[in-house]
Motif scaffolding. Sequence first.
Motif, PDB file in Angstrom:
ATOM      1  N   GLY A   1      55.133 -42.911 173.119  1.00 27.30           N
ATOM      2  CA  GLY A   1      56.405 -42.187 173.058  1.00 27.30           C
ATOM      3  C   GLY A   1      56.227 -40.761 172.589  1.00 27.30           C
ATOM      4  O   GLY A   1      56.848 -39.830 173.125  1.00 27.30           O
ATOM      5  N   ALA A   2      55.379 -40.567 171.602  1.00 23.20           N
ATOM      6  CA  ALA A   2      55.118 -39.212 171.098  1.00 23.20           C
ATOM      7  C   ALA A   2      54.442 -38.367 172.175  1.00 23.20           C
ATOM      8  O   ALA A   2      54.771 -37.187 172.363  1.00 23.20           O
ATOM      9  N   ARG A   3      53.507 -38.962 172.902  1.00 22.53           N
ATOM     10  CA  ARG A   3      52.836 -38.217 173.980  1.00 22.53           C
ATOM     11  C   ARG A   3      53.808 -37.894 175.116  1.00 22.53           C
ATOM     12  O   ARG A   3      53.762 -36.799 175.686  1.00 22.53           O
TER      13      ARG A   3
ATOM     14  N   GLU B   1      64.679 -43.085 171.701  1.00 28.17           N
ATOM     15  CA  GLU B   1      63.877 -44.299 171.819  1.00 28.17           C
ATOM     16  C   GLU B   1      62.814 -44.353 170.722  1.00 28.17           C
ATOM     17  O   GLU B   1      62.547 -45.421 170.158  1.00 28.17           O
ATOM     18  N   LEU B   2      62.217 -43.219 170.411  1.00 25.23           N
ATOM     19  CA  LEU B   2      61.233 -43.175 169.327  1.00 25.23           C
ATOM     20  C   LEU B   2      61.867 -43.541 167.989  1.00 25.23           C
ATOM     21  O   LEU B   2      61.257 -44.247 167.186  1.00 25.23           O
ATOM     22  N   LYS B   3      63.082 -43.062 167.752  1.00 24.89           N
ATOM     23  CA  LYS B   3      63.777 -43.411 166.510  1.00 24.89           C
ATOM     24  C   LYS B   3      63.967 -44.923 166.406  1.00 24.89           C
ATOM     25  O   LYS B   3      63.783 -45.507 165.328  1.00 24.89           O
ATOM     26  N   VAL B   4      64.329 -45.546 167.514  1.00 25.47           N
ATOM     27  CA  VAL B   4      64.539 -46.997 167.511  1.00 25.47           C
ATOM     28  C   VAL B   4      63.233 -47.722 167.209  1.00 25.47           C
ATOM     29  O   VAL B   4      63.196 -48.656 166.394  1.00 25.47           O
ATOM     30  N   VAL B   5      62.139 -47.299 167.826  1.00 27.12           N
ATOM     31  CA  VAL B   5      60.845 -47.945 167.589  1.00 27.12           C
ATOM     32  C   VAL B   5      60.410 -47.745 166.133  1.00 27.12           C
ATOM     33  O   VAL B   5      59.889 -48.668 165.501  1.00 27.12           O
ATOM     34  N   LEU B   6      60.651 -46.550 165.597  1.00 26.66           N
ATOM     35  CA  LEU B   6      60.307 -46.299 164.196  1.00 26.66           C
ATOM     36  C   LEU B   6      61.114 -47.203 163.262  1.00 26.66           C
ATOM     37  O   LEU B   6      60.563 -47.788 162.321  1.00 26.66           O
ATOM     38  N   ARG B   7      62.404 -47.315 163.521  1.00 28.66           N
ATOM     39  CA  ARG B   7      63.244 -48.186 162.678  1.00 28.66           C
ATOM     40  C   ARG B   7      62.818 -49.643 162.785  1.00 28.66           C
ATOM     41  O   ARG B   7      62.801 -50.375 161.793  1.00 28.66           O
ATOM     42  N   LEU B   8      62.479 -50.049 163.994  1.00 26.83           N
ATOM     43  CA  LEU B   8      61.997 -51.411 164.192  1.00 26.83           C
ATOM     44  C   LEU B   8      60.701 -51.627 163.405  1.00 26.83           C
ATOM     45  O   LEU B   8      60.519 -52.658 162.743  1.00 26.83           O
ATOM     46  N   GLY B   9      59.813 -50.642 163.470  1.00 25.78           N
ATOM     47  CA  GLY B   9      58.570 -50.735 162.707  1.00 25.78           C
ATOM     48  C   GLY B   9      58.810 -50.846 161.212  1.00 25.78           C
ATOM     49  O   GLY B   9      58.107 -51.591 160.515  1.00 25.78           O
TER      50      GLY B   9
ATOM     51  N   THR C   1      59.322 -42.521 156.473  1.00 26.62           N
ATOM     52  CA  THR C   1      60.214 -41.372 156.314  1.00 26.62           C
ATOM     53  C   THR C   1      59.599 -40.101 156.880  1.00 26.62           C
ATOM     54  O   THR C   1      60.303 -39.279 157.457  1.00 26.62           O
ATOM     55  N   HIS C   2      58.298 -39.957 156.743  1.00 27.52           N
ATOM     56  CA  HIS C   2      57.642 -38.778 157.315  1.00 27.52           C
ATOM     57  C   HIS C   2      57.794 -38.775 158.842  1.00 27.52           C
ATOM     58  O   HIS C   2      58.149 -37.759 159.442  1.00 27.52           O
ATOM     59  N   ALA C   3      57.550 -39.913 159.465  1.00 25.98           N
ATOM     60  CA  ALA C   3      57.634 -40.010 160.923  1.00 25.98           C
ATOM     61  C   ALA C   3      59.063 -39.802 161.414  1.00 25.98           C
ATOM     62  O   ALA C   3      59.300 -39.052 162.370  1.00 25.98           O
ATOM     63  N   ILE C   4      60.029 -40.437 160.782  1.00 26.05           N
ATOM     64  CA  ILE C   4      61.413 -40.322 161.251  1.00 26.05           C
ATOM     65  C   ILE C   4      61.930 -38.912 161.020  1.00 26.05           C
ATOM     66  O   ILE C   4      62.683 -38.370 161.839  1.00 26.05           O
TER      67      ILE C   4
END
Length: 142
Positions: free
Chosen positions: A42-44, A72-80, A93-96
Amino acid sequence: MAQTEHLPIYKSTYDLCLYPEVVVHNFSRYHKYTLGADLREGARRALKLVVRAHARRDKAPVLLQLREELEELKVVLRLGQDVKAFPNFNSFTHAITQVVEIAKQNEGWLKSQRQGHGQNRQVMPAGLATPSAPGSQGPSPA
């Protein structure tokens, strides 16, 4: 192709691409190959969209795609975070925060594109748009 390295959104998105490579290393094996792969990909994809938008004349459609990718990245981060894939809360928190900052930059870029393409420009009245002959006072009465 235009150079993108000078763009703040490019720099932020590039940093976002680097971060999952570090943090996913600490994920469990199961999460490393599922959520971790989703985060890296997702980041790429987001970085590729920034480059693509910069190269296009009409940037708005690509910036809208970037908006979707970031959501979509936010959703995957929250899921993680919810499944405890991140080694600690600070990693999450750094990633989000990175994703939210990129989303803000994207919205600003999108807004500037919309304003620059005539959607917020004032239209000149028709009588002022046609030049009159020197010395005339405007249209002559018929």
